[in-house]
Scaffold this motif. Structure first.
Motif, PDB file in Angstrom:
ATOM      1  N   GLN A 103     -14.405  -3.962  29.410  1.00  0.00           N
ATOM      2  CA  GLN A 103     -13.251  -4.977  29.570  1.00  0.00           C
ATOM      3  C   GLN A 103     -12.747  -6.200  28.879  1.00  0.00           C
ATOM      4  O   GLN A 103     -11.908  -6.892  29.239  1.00  0.00           O
ATOM      5  N   CYS A 104     -14.198  -6.706  29.084  1.00  0.00           N
ATOM      6  CA  CYS A 104     -14.539  -8.018  28.130  1.00  0.00           C
ATOM      7  C   CYS A 104     -13.485  -8.546  26.935  1.00  0.00           C
ATOM      8  O   CYS A 104     -13.563  -7.099  26.213  1.00  0.00           O
ATOM      9  N   ALA A 105     -13.680  -8.885  25.981  1.00  0.00           N
ATOM     10  CA  ALA A 105     -12.838  -9.519  24.912  1.00  0.00           C
ATOM     11  C   ALA A 105     -13.739  -8.652  24.187  1.00  0.00           C
ATOM     12  O   ALA A 105     -13.439  -7.838  23.166  1.00  0.00           O
ATOM     13  N   GLU A 106     -14.866  -9.153  24.352  1.00  0.00           N
ATOM     14  CA  GLU A 106     -16.146  -8.481  23.015  1.00  0.00           C
ATOM     15  C   GLU A 106     -16.368  -6.969  22.953  1.00  0.00           C
ATOM     16  O   GLU A 106     -15.977  -5.766  21.886  1.00  0.00           O
ATOM     17  N   CYS A 107     -15.944  -6.495  23.921  1.00  0.00           N
ATOM     18  CA  CYS A 107     -16.514  -4.525  24.682  1.00  0.00           C
ATOM     19  C   CYS A 107     -14.807  -4.095  23.929  1.00  0.00           C
ATOM     20  O   CYS A 107     -14.945  -3.318  23.197  1.00  0.00           O
ATOM     21  N   ARG A 108     -13.422  -5.174  24.688  1.00  0.00           N
ATOM     22  CA  ARG A 108     -12.426  -4.359  24.008  1.00  0.00           C
ATOM     23  C   ARG A 108     -12.433  -4.597  22.170  1.00  0.00           C
ATOM     24  O   ARG A 108     -11.728  -3.114  21.931  1.00  0.00           O
ATOM     25  N   HIS A 109     -13.083  -5.253  21.417  1.00  0.00           N
ATOM     26  CA  HIS A 109     -12.674  -5.672  20.306  1.00  0.00           C
ATOM     27  C   HIS A 109     -14.496  -4.313  19.731  1.00  0.00           C
ATOM     28  O   HIS A 109     -14.709  -4.496  18.373  1.00  0.00           O
ATOM     29  N   GLY A 110     -15.028  -3.436  20.084  1.00  0.00           N
ATOM     30  CA  GLY A 110     -15.841  -2.905  20.610  1.00  0.00           C
ATOM     31  C   GLY A 110     -17.576  -3.133  19.693  1.00  0.00           C
ATOM     32  O   GLY A 110     -17.971  -2.609  19.782  1.00  0.00           O
ATOM     33  N   TYR A 111     -17.399  -4.470  20.373  1.00  0.00           N
ATOM     34  CA  TYR A 111     -18.843  -5.535  20.492  1.00  0.00           C
ATOM     35  C   TYR A 111     -19.652  -5.806  21.504  1.00  0.00           C
ATOM     36  O   TYR A 111     -19.952  -6.755  22.162  1.00  0.00           O
ATOM     37  N   ALA A 137     -26.981   8.746  28.934  1.00  0.00           N
ATOM     38  CA  ALA A 137     -26.609   7.937  28.068  1.00  0.00           C
ATOM     39  C   ALA A 137     -24.841   7.702  28.429  1.00  0.00           C
ATOM     40  O   ALA A 137     -23.762   8.453  28.924  1.00  0.00           O
ATOM     41  N   GLN A 138     -24.243   6.530  28.476  1.00  0.00           N
ATOM     42  CA  GLN A 138     -22.582   6.223  28.836  1.00  0.00           C
ATOM     43  C   GLN A 138     -21.876   7.295  27.682  1.00  0.00           C
ATOM     44  O   GLN A 138     -22.089   7.021  26.055  1.00  0.00           O
ATOM     45  N   ALA A 139     -21.076   7.785  28.028  1.00  0.00           N
ATOM     46  CA  ALA A 139     -19.917   8.724  27.111  1.00  0.00           C
ATOM     47  C   ALA A 139     -19.516   7.872  25.914  1.00  0.00           C
ATOM     48  O   ALA A 139     -19.279   8.334  24.715  1.00  0.00           O
ATOM     49  N   ASP A 140     -18.697   6.334  26.115  1.00  0.00           N
ATOM     50  CA  ASP A 140     -18.217   5.629  25.447  1.00  0.00           C
ATOM     51  C   ASP A 140     -19.230   5.567  24.210  1.00  0.00           C
ATOM     52  O   ASP A 140     -19.153   4.623  23.211  1.00  0.00           O
ATOM     53  N   THR A 141     -20.955   5.629  24.468  1.00  0.00           N
ATOM     54  CA  THR A 141     -21.548   4.263  23.349  1.00  0.00           C
ATOM     55  C   THR A 141     -22.213   5.502  22.541  1.00  0.00           C
ATOM     56  O   THR A 141     -22.673   5.040  21.431  1.00  0.00           O
ATOM     57  N   CYS A 142     -21.603   7.072  22.600  1.00  0.00           N
ATOM     58  CA  CYS A 142     -21.674   7.827  21.833  1.00  0.00           C
ATOM     59  C   CYS A 142     -21.097   8.245  20.375  1.00  0.00           C
ATOM     60  O   CYS A 142     -19.675   8.511  20.646  1.00  0.00           O
ATOM     61  N   ILE A 143     -21.453   8.098  19.490  1.00  0.00           N
ATOM     62  CA  ILE A 143     -20.873   8.601  17.887  1.00  0.00           C
ATOM     63  C   ILE A 143     -20.700   9.453  17.258  1.00  0.00           C
ATOM     64  O   ILE A 143     -22.164   9.891  17.536  1.00  0.00           O
ATOM     65  N   LEU A 300     -19.182  -0.794  17.416  1.00  0.00           N
ATOM     66  CA  LEU A 300     -18.312   0.836  18.052  1.00  0.00           C
ATOM     67  C   LEU A 300     -18.140   1.099  16.231  1.00  0.00           C
ATOM     68  O   LEU A 300     -18.337   2.186  15.639  1.00  0.00           O
ATOM     69  N   ARG A 301     -16.964   0.574  16.292  1.00  0.00           N
ATOM     70  CA  ARG A 301     -15.685   1.169  14.880  1.00  0.00           C
ATOM     71  C   ARG A 301     -16.694   0.889  13.914  1.00  0.00           C
ATOM     72  O   ARG A 301     -16.323   2.073  12.918  1.00  0.00           O
ATOM     73  N   HIS A 302     -17.341   0.364  13.697  1.00  0.00           N
ATOM     74  CA  HIS A 302     -18.595  -0.186  12.290  1.00  0.00           C
ATOM     75  C   HIS A 302     -19.656   0.764  12.685  1.00  0.00           C
ATOM     76  O   HIS A 302     -19.877   1.523  11.315  1.00  0.00           O
ATOM     77  N   LEU A 303     -19.896   1.325  13.291  1.00  0.00           N
ATOM     78  CA  LEU A 303     -20.549   2.582  13.510  1.00  0.00           C
ATOM     79  C   LEU A 303     -20.482   3.148  12.636  1.00  0.00           C
ATOM     80  O   LEU A 303     -20.260   4.586  12.240  1.00  0.00           O
ATOM     81  N   GLN A 304     -18.993   3.886  13.607  1.00  0.00           N
ATOM     82  CA  GLN A 304     -18.560   4.952  13.512  1.00  0.00           C
ATOM     83  C   GLN A 304     -18.475   4.752  11.574  1.00  0.00           C
ATOM     84  O   GLN A 304     -19.098   6.283  10.778  1.00  0.00           O
ATOM     85  N   ASP A 305     -17.896   3.963  10.938  1.00  0.00           N
ATOM     86  CA  ASP A 305     -17.779   3.732   9.673  1.00  0.00           C
ATOM     87  C   ASP A 305     -18.693   3.789   9.164  1.00  0.00           C
ATOM     88  O   ASP A 305     -18.770   4.950   7.698  1.00  0.00           O
TER      89      ASP A 305
END
Length: 353
Positions: A103-111, A137-143, A300-305
């Motif tokens: 929910q915080c700004a960093e999480c919303r940016h994937g950091y 694991a939290q599902a949203d941390t799995c790439i 998260l986004r950059h790890l997937q990239d």
């Protein structure tokens, strides 16, 4: 949907004092929004050595809570909790190693690394990590891990290669750049491999350990490699200075050298943790118009990239692994990693990948 699983497992904990312990714990069951990952590779990070294995240094983000260690895991999902729709049993994944509030700004940016909430927890630091047969694991941390990459590739990408990639992105590295890497440990090796794929050249590496310079040269991740004693040789390739530098050493001398060797208008990224830095600001920063970046892991986004780029670039992070062990040999693995002479050291809870 679940599969047949054992009820207990043995995980590795790090009590400090350069010791490795074992803990017998239940195999967890995933709750809402969670998955259970069968860990196929779990590599050792320099931060584990610096802030947990030797002594428990951390506060806040680095506060080790006596959990199962290992924040660089990859594996196969074997059970999913309620509400998980983006993953299924059998999926191969790399795990971004911090769970955040979302929910915080960093999480919303994937950091998630910069999450400001008290619920933030890093695998292997505040919640159980990958040095065990299974990881909750939290599902949203799995790439998703591409089929072309091994589990070891995924583990190394989840932190070390991700950290190097983020630093190079901050530098906006390209074929226009001559790059200096200070520190040729696993993150420095990753920086070299990625920098060459991004078109930089020449890529020059510097380290205090001749063994690490030799490994980087053997792997072909740098064009020129030097120890800190080889000042004249480094002078010969520095010329008017490097347009970009990345410090992966986390040491005061390494950081100082990275900045000192920059050309006017050069850019430098610090990704190595710990230590301090003292420098003459006017001649080294202000008068040379230097841009200095601090870069902490990745998003998260950059790890997937990055995982997608690794396939496209034909890069296999596991080439930087010099030692592979099962969990029974975790003491030896950590001792080798602590010596600082090897490439990446990786544990394989279910046998080598």
């Amino acid at each position: 949907m679940t599969t047949e699983l054992p009820t207990t497992m043995t995980g590795i904990t790090l009590p400090g004092g350069s010791r490795v312990d074992r803990a017998e714990v239940p195999v967890p069951q995933p709750g809402p929004g969670q998955v259970l990952v069968e860990v196929r590779a779990s590599s050792i990070c320099g931060s584990d050595i610096r802030a947990i294995y030797r002594e428990h240094l951390g506060h806040g983000a680095e506060a080790y809570q006596g959990v199962i260690a290992g924040h660089e895991p990859a594996g196969r999902i074997v059970a999913v909790g309620a509400g998980v729709t983006e993953h299924a049993v059998g999926d191969r994944v790399a795990c971004y190693h911090i769970s955040g509030c979302g929910q915080c700004a960093e999480c919303r940016h994937g950091y998630y690394i910069g999450c400001t909430s008290s619920v933030r927890a890093a695998y292997g630091w505040q919640r159980d990590g990958g040095h065990a047969p299974y990881l909750l694991a939290q599902a949203d941390t799995c790439i998703p891990l591409p089929d072309e990459l091994s589990y070891a590739d995924g583990a190394l990408a989840s932190c070390g290669f991700g950290t190097a990639y983020e630093g190079l992105l901050r530098l906006d590295l390209s074929g226009r750049d001559r790059l200096l890497i200070t520190g040729l440990g696993p993150v420095g090796l990753a920086a070299g491999m990625l920098a060459k794929a991004m078109g930089a050249g020449p890529v020059v590496g510097l380290d205090v350990m001749p063994d690490r310079v030799a490994l980087a040269t053997e792997l072909g991740v740098i064009d020129h490699g030097f120890t800190v004693e080889q000042t004249a040789e480094l002078d010969a390739v520095t010329g008017d200075g490097f347009s970009a530098a990345i410090d992966c050493s986390g040491s005061a001398p390494g950081r100082h050298t990275a900045i000192e060797r920059l050309a006017t208008w050069g850019r430098c990224a610090f990704v190595g943790e710990g230590s301090t830095l003292s420098l003459e600001v006017s001649p080294l920063l202000i008068h040379k118009q230097i841009t200095l970046y601090g870069s902490w892991v990745t998003s998260l986004r950059h790890l997937q990239d990055l995982l997608e780029h690794l396939v496209r670039w034909g890069i296999r992070p596991e080439q930087t692994i010099t030692h592979r062990f099962g969990l029974d040999d975790a003491e030896t693995a950590y001792r080798l990693a602590d010596e600082g002479r090897s490439g990446k050291v990786c544990l394989f809870p279910h046998g080598t990948d």
